[in-house]
Scaffold this motif. Structure first.
Motif, PDB file in Angstrom:
ATOM      1  N   GLN A  13       0.837  -1.204   0.000  1.00 47.70           N
ATOM      2  CA  GLN A  13       0.000   0.000   0.000  1.00 47.70           C
ATOM      3  C   GLN A  13       0.877   1.262   0.000  1.00 47.70           C
ATOM      4  OE1 GLN A  13      -2.436  -0.749   3.444  1.00 47.70           O
ATOM      5  NE2 GLN A  13      -3.817   0.977   2.980  1.00 47.70           N
ATOM      6  N   ILE A  14       1.922   1.231   0.799  1.00 47.84           N
ATOM      7  CA  ILE A  14       2.824   2.387   0.924  1.00 47.84           C
ATOM      8  C   ILE A  14       3.616   2.584  -0.371  1.00 47.84           C
ATOM      9  CG2 ILE A  14       4.852   3.263   2.172  1.00 47.84           C
ATOM     10  CD1 ILE A  14       3.663   1.700   4.675  1.00 47.84           C
ATOM     11  N   VAL A  15       4.073   1.474  -0.948  1.00 47.94           N
ATOM     12  CA  VAL A  15       4.827   1.545  -2.203  1.00 47.94           C
ATOM     13  C   VAL A  15       3.940   2.099  -3.323  1.00 47.94           C
ATOM     14  CG1 VAL A  15       5.928   0.112  -3.989  1.00 47.94           C
ATOM     15  CG2 VAL A  15       6.494  -0.250  -1.576  1.00 47.94           C
ATOM     16  N   ALA A  16       2.684   1.632  -3.382  1.00 48.53           N
ATOM     17  CA  ALA A  16       1.739   2.125  -4.396  1.00 48.53           C
ATOM     18  C   ALA A  16       1.464   3.612  -4.185  1.00 48.53           C
ATOM     19  CB  ALA A  16       0.441   1.322  -4.340  1.00 48.53           C
ATOM     20  N   ALA A  17       1.425   4.041  -2.934  1.00 56.42           N
ATOM     21  CA  ALA A  17       1.177   5.458  -2.650  1.00 56.42           C
ATOM     22  C   ALA A  17       2.362   6.309  -3.111  1.00 56.42           C
ATOM     23  CB  ALA A  17       0.918   5.663  -1.152  1.00 56.42           C
ATOM     24  N   LEU A  18       3.586   5.812  -2.898  1.00 57.51           N
ATOM     25  CA  LEU A  18       4.754   6.567  -3.395  1.00 57.51           C
ATOM     26  C   LEU A  18       4.666   6.714  -4.914  1.00 57.51           C
ATOM     27  CD1 LEU A  18       7.507   7.973  -3.189  1.00 57.51           C
ATOM     28  CD2 LEU A  18       8.584   5.712  -3.325  1.00 57.51           C
ATOM     29  N   ALA A  34       2.781  13.154   2.601  1.00 57.13           N
ATOM     30  CA  ALA A  34       1.931  13.016   1.415  1.00 57.13           C
ATOM     31  C   ALA A  34       1.693  11.536   1.087  1.00 57.13           C
ATOM     32  CB  ALA A  34       2.569  13.728   0.219  1.00 57.13           C
ATOM     33  N   ILE A  35       2.727  10.721   1.244  1.00 57.92           N
ATOM     34  CA  ILE A  35       2.589   9.277   0.981  1.00 57.92           C
ATOM     35  C   ILE A  35       1.580   8.664   1.955  1.00 57.92           C
ATOM     36  CG2 ILE A  35       3.825   7.052   1.015  1.00 57.92           C
ATOM     37  CD1 ILE A  35       6.405   8.741   0.306  1.00 57.92           C
ATOM     38  N   ALA A  36       1.715   9.014   3.241  1.00 60.32           N
ATOM     39  CA  ALA A  36       0.806   8.496   4.268  1.00 60.32           C
ATOM     40  C   ALA A  36      -0.633   8.922   3.970  1.00 60.32           C
ATOM     41  CB  ALA A  36       1.240   9.004   5.646  1.00 60.32           C
ATOM     42  N   ARG A  37      -0.802  10.195   3.602  1.00 58.56           N
ATOM     43  CA  ARG A  37      -2.135  10.706   3.303  1.00 58.56           C
ATOM     44  C   ARG A  37      -2.753   9.909   2.149  1.00 58.56           C
ATOM     45  NH1 ARG A  37      -1.099  15.739   1.459  1.00 58.56           N
ATOM     46  NH2 ARG A  37       0.047  16.082   3.395  1.00 58.56           N
ATOM     47  N   HIS A  38      -1.966   9.702   1.086  1.00 62.43           N
ATOM     48  CA  HIS A  38      -2.485   8.971  -0.072  1.00 62.43           C
ATOM     49  C   HIS A  38      -2.845   7.529   0.294  1.00 62.43           C
ATOM     50  CE1 HIS A  38      -3.037   8.564  -4.460  1.00 62.43           C
ATOM     51  NE2 HIS A  38      -2.813   7.286  -4.195  1.00 62.43           N
ATOM     52  N   ALA A  39      -2.029   6.908   1.162  1.00 68.44           N
ATOM     53  CA  ALA A  39      -2.277   5.510   1.539  1.00 68.44           C
ATOM     54  C   ALA A  39      -3.374   5.404   2.601  1.00 68.44           C
ATOM     55  CB  ALA A  39      -0.985   4.875   2.056  1.00 68.44           C
ATOM     56  N   GLY A  40      -3.792   6.544   3.166  1.00 68.97           N
ATOM     57  CA  GLY A  40      -4.786   6.532   4.236  1.00 68.97           C
ATOM     58  C   GLY A  40      -4.245   5.941   5.522  1.00 68.97           C
ATOM     59  N   LEU A  41      -2.946   6.177   5.761  1.00 69.70           N
ATOM     60  CA  LEU A  41      -2.291   5.649   6.972  1.00 69.70           C
ATOM     61  C   LEU A  41      -1.703   6.799   7.783  1.00 69.70           C
ATOM     62  CD1 LEU A  41      -0.230   2.741   5.322  1.00 69.70           C
ATOM     63  CD2 LEU A  41      -2.406   2.526   6.558  1.00 69.70           C
ATOM     64  N   PRO A  43       1.364   8.746   9.425  1.00 74.42           N
ATOM     65  CA  PRO A  43       2.784   8.823   9.058  1.00 74.42           C
ATOM     66  C   PRO A  43       3.661   7.884   9.899  1.00 74.42           C
ATOM     67  CG  PRO A  43       1.849  11.028   9.178  1.00 74.42           C
ATOM     68  CD  PRO A  43       0.772  10.079   9.641  1.00 74.42           C
ATOM     69  N   GLY A  44       3.283   7.707  11.168  1.00 73.06           N
ATOM     70  CA  GLY A  44       4.060   6.819  12.038  1.00 73.06           C
ATOM     71  C   GLY A  44       4.087   5.390  11.520  1.00 73.06           C
ATOM     72  N   LEU A  45       2.984   4.957  10.913  1.00 70.65           N
ATOM     73  CA  LEU A  45       2.901   3.604  10.376  1.00 70.65           C
ATOM     74  C   LEU A  45       3.824   3.438   9.165  1.00 70.65           C
ATOM     75  CD1 LEU A  45       1.303   1.229  11.440  1.00 70.65           C
ATOM     76  CD2 LEU A  45      -0.479   1.706   9.749  1.00 70.65           C
ATOM     77  N   VAL A  46       3.945   4.507   8.372  1.00 69.07           N
ATOM     78  CA  VAL A  46       4.888   4.471   7.242  1.00 69.07           C
ATOM     79  C   VAL A  46       6.306   4.267   7.793  1.00 69.07           C
ATOM     80  CG1 VAL A  46       5.867   5.762   5.293  1.00 69.07           C
ATOM     81  CG2 VAL A  46       3.396   5.895   5.772  1.00 69.07           C
ATOM     82  N   HIS A  47       6.638   5.039   8.816  1.00 70.87           N
ATOM     83  CA  HIS A  47       7.971   4.927   9.431  1.00 70.87           C
ATOM     84  C   HIS A  47       8.184   3.558  10.083  1.00 70.87           C
ATOM     85  CE1 HIS A  47       9.549   8.854   8.631  1.00 70.87           C
ATOM     86  NE2 HIS A  47       8.461   9.443   9.105  1.00 70.87           N
ATOM     87  N   TYR A  48       7.121   2.932  10.535  1.00 67.86           N
ATOM     88  CA  TYR A  48       7.234   1.607  11.142  1.00 67.86           C
ATOM     89  C   TYR A  48       7.651   0.576  10.093  1.00 67.86           C
ATOM     90  CZ  TYR A  48       5.808  -2.843  13.184  1.00 67.86           C
ATOM     91  OH  TYR A  48       5.790  -4.143  13.622  1.00 67.86           O
ATOM     92  N   HIS A  49       7.117   0.728   8.864  1.00 68.76           N
ATOM     93  CA  HIS A  49       7.380  -0.270   7.812  1.00 68.76           C
ATOM     94  C   HIS A  49       8.623   0.023   6.989  1.00 68.76           C
ATOM     95  CE1 HIS A  49       3.917  -2.865   8.349  1.00 68.76           C
ATOM     96  NE2 HIS A  49       3.186  -1.790   8.571  1.00 68.76           N
TER      97      HIS A  49
END
Lengths: 202, 202
Positions: A13-18, A34-41, A43-49
């Motif tokens: 999901q994060i890769v597709a958002a990028l 912006a990536i987190a917003r697009h993925a609907g997650l 930002p902390g979750l992006v940093h977790y992965h």
């Protein structure tokens, strides 16, 4: 088939958002927010992965290389001759169709630009490109043989076809109004066939 | 000849500095501070001559288009035939030589990427590209006539040659180790000649 883990799904999901954000805003404009917003997650979750944005980009290069290979494989499955397999390679890269992803093309163009000044990105970008060129070289060699022609300067030919494809990606992203509709695949196929035809018989 | 004004000289210096810094660091990495440092000027002086970074980029597009045209014109001056003029166009873009500027090629690649998501840059980038394609179309039409061949699908052919050249720029900047040495101009010339040769006689 095993159920995809939640981690795999989140990462995809994060890769597709990028990919989607980059296609519009470029790599520099694709912030984690912006990536987190697009993925609907969050930002902390992006940093977790992913450790950082570059790590997402590296995963995106792999995902785009897989996508290009899938497009080729599904077309090549029906091919009987070397000529049809070569055509499958070219149309997999250049033809429009229900499996075309303009965002993927735009993202690939921006990855190329980024790899010019980022050694980590360059490494995976060049590896993906090298794998494609190796496949193409085998297909061209088979096509020369099928046409009864000697395959000379094969590396230059592979590089030329690859330049055409990369250039078509760039111009379809940056200068679409200057290009005729759906010209790329038929033009490249005609070039390649006429080039091989003009080689010495073996 | 009139002496170039100090303003013109300063502006050229700043534009050249953007080209050099961009080639290494990309457009996003080319800060006004880095441009000023490279040009050996105070950042305030950069701001005196250009409103912002984008205005320098727009001037750089013009300067690169002039440079490409000069390379073509100096080669074409000695050309007797349409074939030689066409070869002059291709080698002006693709051949290495004392007038080659790898920085200029890298900067052009990054301008393309930037133009994908910046309408002001896109406008000048597309105008420069359109002028080159118009020149190429005239040269190809003359070459078809010289070979006694009918020029069909000329716009697709122009677009194809332009894709090859842009792709060669991109790959020579991003994936040089994957390319044979000095393959681009001879490969494209052979492709173009064989394509024309295979067309119907008129």
């Amino acid at each position: 088939m095993a159920r995809r883990s939640n981690t795999d799904e989140r990462r995809s999901q994060i890769v597709a958002a990028l990919q989607a954000v980059m296609a519009r805003a470029g790599y520099a404009g694709a912030t984690i927010a912006a990536i987190a917003r697009h993925a609907g997650l969050a930002p902390g979750l992006v940093h977790y992965h992913f450790k950082d944005k570059r790590e997402i980009l590296v995963a995106l290069v792999d995902s785009l290389a897989d996508y290009a290979h899938q497009r080729y494989a599904s077309r090549a499955a029906a091919a009987q001759t070397a000529g049809q397999k070569l055509e499958a390679y070219i149309t997999a890269h250049l033809a429009y169709g229900p499996d075309a992803q303009p965002d993927a093309v735009a993202a690939w163009v921006m990855i190329g630009e980024q790899s010019a000044h980022d050694p980590d990105v360059r490494e995976v970008y060049q590896a993906a490109l090298a794998a494609q060129m190796k496949l193409l070289k085998g297909l061209l060699r088979q096509r020369f043989a099928e046409c009864g022609r000697r395959a000379r300067r094969l590396d230059s030919f592979v590089a030329g076809v690859t330049c055409f494809i990369q250039g078509a990606f760039t111009l379809s992203t940056t200068a679409r109004p200057l290009l005729p509709t759906a010209f790329a695949a038929p033009t490249l196929i005609a070039w390649v066939e006429r080039y091989i035809e003009a080689e010495e018989e073996r």
